[in-house]
Write an enzyme that holds these catalytic residues in place. Sequence first.
Site, PDB file in Angstrom:
ATOM      1  CE  LYS A 253      -7.062  -0.403   5.106  1.00  0.00           C
ATOM      2  NZ  LYS A 253      -8.041  -0.748   4.082  1.00  0.00           N
TER       3      LYS A 253
ATOM      4  CG  HIS B 130      -6.777  -8.143   0.687  1.00  0.00           C
ATOM      5  ND1 HIS B 130      -6.996  -8.502  -0.617  1.00  0.00           N
ATOM      6  CD2 HIS B 130      -6.470  -6.828   0.662  1.00  0.00           C
ATOM      7  CE1 HIS B 130      -6.825  -7.446  -1.398  1.00  0.00           C
ATOM      8  NE2 HIS B 130      -6.499  -6.418  -0.643  1.00  0.00           N
TER       9      HIS B 130
ATOM     10  CG  HIS C 149      -5.460   0.639  -4.667  1.00  0.00           C
ATOM     11  ND1 HIS C 149      -5.192   0.033  -3.468  1.00  0.00           N
ATOM     12  CD2 HIS C 149      -6.478  -0.066  -5.222  1.00  0.00           C
ATOM     13  CE1 HIS C 149      -6.021  -0.989  -3.296  1.00  0.00           C
ATOM     14  NE2 HIS C 149      -6.805  -1.071  -4.345  1.00  0.00           N
TER      15      HIS C 149
ATOM     16  CE1 TYR D  58      -6.748  -6.048  -7.215  1.00  0.00           C
ATOM     17  CE2 TYR D  58      -6.998  -7.304  -5.197  1.00  0.00           C
ATOM     18  CZ  TYR D  58      -6.724  -6.128  -5.843  1.00  0.00           C
ATOM     19  OH  TYR D  58      -6.425  -5.012  -5.113  1.00  0.00           O
TER      20      TYR D  58
ATOM     21  NE  ARG E 181      -3.177  -3.175  -1.885  1.00  0.00           N
ATOM     22  CZ  ARG E 181      -2.758  -4.002  -0.929  1.00  0.00           C
ATOM     23  NH1 ARG E 181      -1.470  -4.206  -0.768  1.00  0.00           N
ATOM     24  NH2 ARG E 181      -3.615  -4.614  -0.135  1.00  0.00           N
TER      25      ARG E 181
ATOM     26  NE  ARG F 146      -3.629  -2.121   2.723  1.00  0.00           N
ATOM     27  CZ  ARG F 146      -3.434  -3.318   3.269  1.00  0.00           C
ATOM     28  NH1 ARG F 146      -2.263  -3.629   3.809  1.00  0.00           N
ATOM     29  NH2 ARG F 146      -4.402  -4.217   3.283  1.00  0.00           N
TER      30      ARG F 146
END
Length: 180
Positions: free
Chosen positions: A59, A162, A136, A171, A139, A36
Amino acid sequence: ISADELERVLSGPNTATVKGLRDRAILEMLFSTGLRVSELCSLPRDLDLSRGEFSIRGKGDKVRVVFLSPDAKKWVEAYLAKRDDFDDAMFAQVPGKAGAAVMKKQETLRLTPRSVERIVRFYATKAGVSKKVTPHTIRHCFATDLLGNGADLRAVQALLGHANITTTQVYTHVTDRHLH
């Protein structure tokens, strides 16, 4: 963006300059690791790249391992070798003619996520990519490339950091089209 558009963006910086080396290292690092933008900006200058992998706190304060491609490693090392400042940030501002005095007043030269967004947008425009390209987006290219080359969805989930597999499943539309 397509693989061809991504390649044009990656090869956009003039690597004869420190700024160009920095920008190429940033672009390669984003695509190689799937970081990120906030994670990229938080990297320390003294990060050990020798093994081609490192841990990142992402995150939710979760730690994950990311892998560095040989190309990304090469560009980051070339950039770090040419830097002449002592800031502890891996990716730092490069002083322009008028910017040196302003930069001395700052506590850090560390690039902000917004700065990295501008860099990515600049090279996308320079490459003639008409779509909106952000860190992003790169990414997303990282994840799509992995899935398109046969990577397991759970592995991609882990590499992206994630928490939920449904976040990673967005994706799969590209690979489904590829399979069709």
